[in-house]
Design a protein around this motif. Structure first.
Motif, short mmCIF file in Angstrom:
data_model
loop_
_atom_site.label_atom_id
_atom_site.label_comp_id
_atom_site.label_asym_id
_atom_site.label_seq_id
_atom_site.Cartn_x
_atom_site.Cartn_y
_atom_site.Cartn_z
N ARG A 12 0.84 -1.20 0.00
CA ARG A 12 0.00 0.00 0.00
C ARG A 12 0.87 1.26 0.00
O ARG A 12 0.57 2.24 -0.67
N PRO A 15 3.01 1.19 -3.96
CA PRO A 15 2.15 0.43 -4.87
C PRO A 15 2.67 0.32 -6.30
O PRO A 15 2.04 -0.29 -7.15
N ASN A 57 -3.51 -2.11 -7.79
CA ASN A 57 -4.82 -1.50 -7.89
C ASN A 57 -5.35 -1.23 -6.48
O ASN A 57 -5.30 -2.09 -5.62
N GLY A 58 -5.85 -0.07 -6.23
CA GLY A 58 -6.36 0.30 -4.91
C GLY A 58 -7.52 -0.54 -4.44
O GLY A 58 -7.83 -0.59 -3.26
N LYS A 89 -0.47 -5.86 1.72
CA LYS A 89 -1.24 -4.63 1.95
C LYS A 89 -1.02 -4.07 3.32
O LYS A 89 -0.57 -4.69 4.21
#
Length: 89
Positions: A12, A15, A57-58, A89
Motif C-alpha cells: 500500500r 504500490p 490497484n487500490g 497490503k
C-alpha cells in the motif's frame, strides 16, 4: 532476455514498481511483445519498453498474495519471462 529486479514487492505504501528488460542483443528488446499480470489487482504498463511499470490497484482485497507478471517476446527459446510479484497490503 533478463529482468531487473528479479522479484517485485507491491505494498500500500509502495504500490508501484519499475522493471527493466535487458539483453546483450539490442535487437532482442524490439522483440518484446507485451507484459501482463496474472492477477487482476496489478496493472502492467509496457508502453515504454524496455521499462515495464507494475502498479497495485487500490481495490485489491488480498492482504498477502504471491502472483506473477509474464513478459512475452518472439525471441526463440525465451518466448516468455515470469517475474514473481508479491503483494502485501
Amino acid at each position: 532476455l533478463e529482468v531487473e529486479p528479479l522479484e517485485v514487492v507491491l505494498t500500500r505504501s509502495a504500490p508501484r514498481a519499475t522493471v527493466t528488460v535487458r539483453s546483450d542483443d539490442p535487437d532482442a528488446i524490439k522483440k518484446v511483445l507485451r507484459a501482463e499480470s496474472r492477477y487482476p489487482g496489478v496493472t502492467v504498463d509496457s508502453s515504454r519498453l524496455p521499462v515495464v511499470v507494475l502498479e497495485l490497484n487500490g481495490e485489491t482485497t488480498e492482504s498477502v498474495l504471491n502472483t506473477e507478471c509474464v513478459i512475452y517476446s518472439t525471441v526463440p527459446g525465451e518466448e516468455s519471462i515470469t517475474l514473481p510479484v508479491r503483494i502485501r497490503k
